[in-house]
Design a protein around this motif. Structure first.
Motif, mmCIF file in Angstrom:
data_model
loop_
_atom_site.group_PDB
_atom_site.id
_atom_site.type_symbol
_atom_site.label_atom_id
_atom_site.label_comp_id
_atom_site.label_asym_id
_atom_site.label_seq_id
_atom_site.Cartn_x
_atom_site.Cartn_y
_atom_site.Cartn_z
ATOM 1 N N PRO A 153 0.818 -1.225 0.000
ATOM 2 C CA PRO A 153 0.000 0.000 0.000
ATOM 3 C C PRO A 153 0.848 1.270 0.000
ATOM 4 C CG PRO A 153 -0.697 -1.522 1.734
ATOM 5 C CD PRO A 153 0.593 -2.036 1.205
ATOM 6 N N GLU A 154 2.098 1.159 0.452
ATOM 7 C CA GLU A 154 2.973 2.340 0.501
ATOM 8 C C GLU A 154 3.626 2.638 -0.837
ATOM 9 O OE1 GLU A 154 3.334 -0.112 3.054
ATOM 10 O OE2 GLU A 154 1.904 1.084 4.229
ATOM 11 N N SER A 155 3.558 1.693 -1.766
ATOM 12 C CA SER A 155 4.215 1.887 -3.063
ATOM 13 C C SER A 155 3.363 2.761 -3.975
ATOM 14 C CB SER A 155 4.462 0.538 -3.748
ATOM 15 O OG SER A 155 5.443 -0.197 -3.050
ATOM 16 N N HIS A 156 3.999 3.717 -4.594
ATOM 17 C CA HIS A 156 3.318 4.563 -5.577
ATOM 18 C C HIS A 156 4.154 4.540 -6.852
ATOM 19 C CE1 HIS A 156 0.616 5.991 -2.444
ATOM 20 N NE2 HIS A 156 1.678 6.178 -1.677
ATOM 21 N N LEU A 157 4.028 3.460 -7.595
ATOM 22 C CA LEU A 157 4.870 3.233 -8.758
ATOM 23 C C LEU A 157 4.294 3.912 -9.993
ATOM 24 C CD1 LEU A 157 5.607 -0.576 -8.240
ATOM 25 C CD2 LEU A 157 6.839 1.395 -7.319
ATOM 26 N N SER A 158 5.180 4.421 -10.834
ATOM 27 C CA SER A 158 4.754 5.058 -12.078
ATOM 28 C C SER A 158 4.161 4.023 -13.025
ATOM 29 C CB SER A 158 5.944 5.754 -12.750
ATOM 30 O OG SER A 158 6.863 4.784 -13.232
ATOM 31 N N THR A 159 3.465 4.505 -14.036
ATOM 32 C CA THR A 159 2.890 3.607 -15.039
ATOM 33 C C THR A 159 3.972 2.796 -15.733
ATOM 34 O OG1 THR A 159 1.067 5.159 -15.423
ATOM 35 C CG2 THR A 159 1.464 3.497 -17.119
ATOM 36 N N ASP A 160 5.058 3.448 -16.140
ATOM 37 C CA ASP A 160 6.151 2.743 -16.811
ATOM 38 C C ASP A 160 6.723 1.644 -15.926
ATOM 39 O OD1 ASP A 160 5.970 4.135 -19.146
ATOM 40 O OD2 ASP A 160 7.676 5.444 -18.773
ATOM 41 N N THR A 161 6.936 1.956 -14.646
ATOM 42 C CA THR A 161 7.511 0.971 -13.730
ATOM 43 C C THR A 161 6.576 -0.217 -13.549
ATOM 44 O OG1 THR A 161 8.781 2.653 -12.535
ATOM 45 C CG2 THR A 161 8.360 0.579 -11.381
ATOM 46 N N ARG A 162 5.281 0.051 -13.334
ATOM 47 C CA ARG A 162 4.327 -1.051 -13.169
ATOM 48 C C ARG A 162 4.259 -1.915 -14.427
ATOM 49 N NH1 ARG A 162 -1.096 1.309 -12.132
ATOM 50 N NH2 ARG A 162 -0.225 3.260 -12.890
ATOM 51 N N ALA A 163 4.335 -1.283 -15.595
ATOM 52 C CA ALA A 163 4.274 -2.040 -16.844
ATOM 53 C C ALA A 163 5.500 -2.928 -17.003
ATOM 54 C CB ALA A 163 4.153 -1.081 -18.026
ATOM 55 N N MET A 164 6.688 -2.373 -16.727
ATOM 56 C CA MET A 164 7.907 -3.167 -16.867
ATOM 57 C C MET A 164 7.930 -4.309 -15.859
ATOM 58 S SD MET A 164 10.522 -3.732 -18.626
ATOM 59 C CE MET A 164 10.597 -2.238 -19.637
ATOM 60 N N VAL A 165 7.473 -4.034 -14.638
ATOM 61 C CA VAL A 165 7.395 -5.081 -13.623
ATOM 62 C C VAL A 165 6.429 -6.176 -14.067
ATOM 63 C CG1 VAL A 165 6.575 -5.589 -11.290
ATOM 64 C CG2 VAL A 165 8.098 -3.654 -11.677
ATOM 65 N N ALA A 166 5.298 -5.787 -14.646
ATOM 66 C CA ALA A 166 4.315 -6.772 -15.106
ATOM 67 C C ALA A 166 4.902 -7.676 -16.186
ATOM 68 C CB ALA A 166 3.062 -6.063 -15.626
ATOM 69 N N LEU A 167 5.655 -7.092 -17.114
ATOM 70 C CA LEU A 167 6.284 -7.900 -18.156
ATOM 71 C C LEU A 167 7.256 -8.905 -17.545
ATOM 72 C CD1 LEU A 167 6.944 -5.101 -20.806
ATOM 73 C CD2 LEU A 167 5.355 -7.021 -21.046
ATOM 74 N N ALA A 168 8.031 -8.441 -16.562
ATOM 75 C CA ALA A 168 8.991 -9.325 -15.906
ATOM 76 C C ALA A 168 8.285 -10.453 -15.158
ATOM 77 C CB ALA A 168 9.873 -8.518 -14.948
ATOM 78 N N LEU A 169 7.240 -10.109 -14.398
ATOM 79 C CA LEU A 169 6.538 -11.117 -13.611
ATOM 80 C C LEU A 169 5.815 -12.122 -14.510
ATOM 81 C CD1 LEU A 169 5.022 -9.078 -10.625
ATOM 82 C CD2 LEU A 169 7.294 -10.067 -10.905
ATOM 83 N N ALA A 170 5.285 -11.644 -15.639
ATOM 84 C CA ALA A 170 4.605 -12.550 -16.577
ATOM 85 C C ALA A 170 5.572 -13.584 -17.131
ATOM 86 C CB ALA A 170 3.962 -11.758 -17.710
ATOM 87 N N CYS A 171 6.825 -13.168 -17.335
ATOM 88 C CA CYS A 171 7.844 -14.106 -17.821
ATOM 89 C C CYS A 171 8.187 -15.124 -16.747
ATOM 90 C CB CYS A 171 9.094 -13.337 -18.247
ATOM 91 S SG CYS A 171 10.427 -14.396 -18.877
ATOM 92 N N VAL A 172 8.488 -14.649 -15.544
ATOM 93 C CA VAL A 172 8.893 -15.549 -14.460
ATOM 94 C C VAL A 172 7.763 -16.512 -14.102
ATOM 95 C CG1 VAL A 172 9.681 -15.678 -12.062
ATOM 96 C CG2 VAL A 172 10.522 -13.851 -13.552
ATOM 97 N N TYR A 173 6.527 -16.050 -14.174
ATOM 98 C CA TYR A 173 5.365 -16.883 -13.828
ATOM 99 C C TYR A 173 5.356 -18.181 -14.626
ATOM 100 C CZ TYR A 173 0.506 -18.202 -12.946
ATOM 101 O OH TYR A 173 -0.632 -18.871 -12.582
ATOM 102 N N ASN A 174 5.822 -18.117 -15.859
ATOM 103 C CA ASN A 174 5.801 -19.295 -16.731
ATOM 104 C C ASN A 174 6.812 -20.355 -16.310
ATOM 105 O OD1 ASN A 174 3.802 -18.249 -18.455
ATOM 106 N ND2 ASN A 174 5.323 -17.068 -19.592
ATOM 107 N N TYR A 175 7.780 -19.997 -15.471
ATOM 108 C CA TYR A 175 8.837 -20.932 -15.085
ATOM 109 C C TYR A 175 8.766 -21.351 -13.609
ATOM 110 C CZ TYR A 175 11.028 -19.616 -19.495
ATOM 111 O OH TYR A 175 11.287 -19.399 -20.825
ATOM 112 N N VAL A 176 8.010 -20.594 -12.807
ATOM 113 C CA VAL A 176 8.006 -20.802 -11.358
ATOM 114 C C VAL A 176 7.299 -22.108 -11.001
ATOM 115 C CG1 VAL A 176 6.209 -19.949 -9.815
ATOM 116 C CG2 VAL A 176 8.328 -18.802 -9.916
ATOM 117 N N GLU A 177 7.837 -22.829 -10.027
ATOM 118 C CA GLU A 177 7.239 -24.093 -9.614
ATOM 119 C C GLU A 177 6.628 -24.012 -8.219
ATOM 120 O OE1 GLU A 177 10.178 -27.117 -10.035
ATOM 121 O OE2 GLU A 177 10.234 -26.996 -12.226
ATOM 122 N N LEU A 178 7.202 -23.177 -7.350
ATOM 123 C CA LEU A 178 6.674 -23.051 -6.000
ATOM 124 C C LEU A 178 5.299 -22.395 -6.033
ATOM 125 C CD1 LEU A 178 9.889 -21.871 -4.137
ATOM 126 C CD2 LEU A 178 8.876 -24.157 -4.106
#
Length: 425
Positions: A174-199
């Motif tokens: 709740p304390e994070s106030h991330l810019s649109t660009d930052t949230r978008a780049m983070v989303a791209l990264a998480l979408a990639c990692v999600y495909n490989y994560v097993e835990l």
């Protein structure tokens, strides 16, 4: 801007697509943006990996002279600078550019040397994470950490899961106030990692973060009549929505509405084009490692027609205008506030306004810049420099609102008051 007939035709075509199909822009628009992006390449400046990455994702001519020059220069720059003075995000962009060119970033040959760029990226990402864990902020920015995580994931380097967990927690805080660009780049990264994560607990965390980001973008688009953030953050936001469809399903994305905002804007800045172009062909940075580099390309710039009114042209400076310009520091050291007015030709950029002010009164309005991929960045004014350690910088405002363009592209209007305020982030 699109003509009325073409605009209606495009929007009807987009609206007629099913929810599972990608929105794509007309080929002539893509070709012209590609041409504009290639035309921005200056052989006397450092090669921009974001430009090469976008050209590859949009199907540019990989056999063209510009493409070959960019690729060679990016290899040489990586060998020369990556281990020394590149930030982690800069290294990550070089990795993505090489992957999209079907080059192995683990074995970069240039200047009679061979460099493992993935090893360098992992070391710099570890430095980012060490500071994030101990101080709550990374060495550079969370945007860079997102880039790092995406590049490590696409290169299958195995070091992406830890940063992805930290990024997901930042998104959900709740304390994070991330810019649109930052949230978008983070989303791209998480979408990639999600495909490989097993835990399962990690997978659940990433899914929750991706649901949060993607739905926040859809909410912003609905409230902004298609706009997400500002026009320059649209590119990465569209890429993120393109890549995260399964995380906001069954909710549907009105991509036609979002694309109509992009069509109505005259993109001139190379980085803005580089961000939006992949989305216009239904791709994102997630596709960087999966391109068929041997495929035949039919969009060689040598066969393109001159720019048409589709994207507009730069206006010609005309009558002189008066711009008010002030610099303020109430944050550090000896406080100061100075104001002046300068006369410049209409169509002049803010950088040109600042140059005139500095020429007329160098003791007060002198400033320094450094060249970045987004254009000139103001590092100091009146001898006061921003600092990453202090998290200080010069912010530019008009009528109390932060400018949505850089000093090299923003064009003040007659009578406008531009404020440069020394600020923290």
């Amino acid at each position: 801007m699109l003509g009325v007939a073409l605009g209606i035709g495009v929007l009807l075509a987009l609206l007629g697509r099913t929810a599972t199909e990608h929105c794509v822009a007309p080929q002539d628009m893509v070709s012209q943006l590609l041409q504009r992006l290639e035309g921005s390449v200056n052989l006397e400046e450092a090669a921009n990996p974001s430009v090469l990455l976008a050209m590859n994702l949009a199907g540019g001519d990989s056999d063209g002279a510009t493409h070959k020059w960019l690729l060679q220069e990016i290899k040489e720059e990586a060998v020369r600078r990556a281990p020394k003075d590149m930030t982690s995000g800069q290294v990550a962009l070089h990795v993505l550019a090489l992957l999209s060119s079907c080059q192995d970033p683990r074995s970069v040959h240039a200047l009679e040397q061979t460099l493992d760029l993935i090893r360098v990226l992992q070391q710099k990402t570890d430095e980012e994470m060490a500071k994030l864990e101990t101080e709550g902020i990374p060495k550079t920015t969370l945007y860079s950490v997102g880039l790092d995580t995406l590049a490590l994931c696409l290169a299958e380097a195995g070091g992406a899961q830890g940063p992805s967990v930290a990024l997901a927690k930042q998104v959900l805080s709740p304390e994070s106030h991330l810019s649109t660009d930052t949230r978008a780049m983070v989303a791209l990264a998480l979408a990639c990692v999600y495909n490989y994560v097993e835990l399962q607990d990690v997978q659940h965390l990433l899914r929750e973060a991706l649901w949060t980001v993607s739905n926040s973008f859809l909410d912003e688009q609905e409230m902004g009549n298609g706009l997400i953030g500002n026009i320059y953050s649209m590119g990465l936001a569209l890429q993120a929505l393109e890549a995260t469809g399964k995380f906001y399903a069954p909710r549907k994305w009105d991509c036609a509405q979002a694309f109509s905002v992009v069509y109505a804007h005259d993109y001139q800045h190379p980085m803005a084009i580089a961000h939006v172009l992949p989305a216009l062909v239904g791709r994102s940075y997630l596709d960087a490692a999966g391109l068929d580099c041997a495929a035949t390309k039919d969009t060689s710039p040598s066969r393109w027609l001159p720019l048409s009114p589709l994207l507009g042209t730069q206006g010609v400076p005309r009558a002189p205008i008066q711009v008010y310009y002030s610099i303020t520091n109430m944050l550090q050291g000896k406080h100061f506030q100075y104001s002046t007015s300068v006369t410049v030709p209409s169509g002049s950029t803010l950088l040109q306004v600042m140059e005139v002010a500095a020429e007329e009164n160098p003791e007060i309005f002198s400033f320094q810049t450094e060249q970045t991929s987004w254009g000139p960045y103001v590092t100091s004014i009146h001898g006061l420099a921003g600092s990453a350690d202090d998290r200080t910088y010069w912010q530019f405002l008009s009528a109390g609102n932060a400018l949505d363009k850089g000093v090299g592209t923003y064009k003040p209007h007659d009578g406008e008051h531009i404020q440069a305020v020394f600020s923290t982030y």
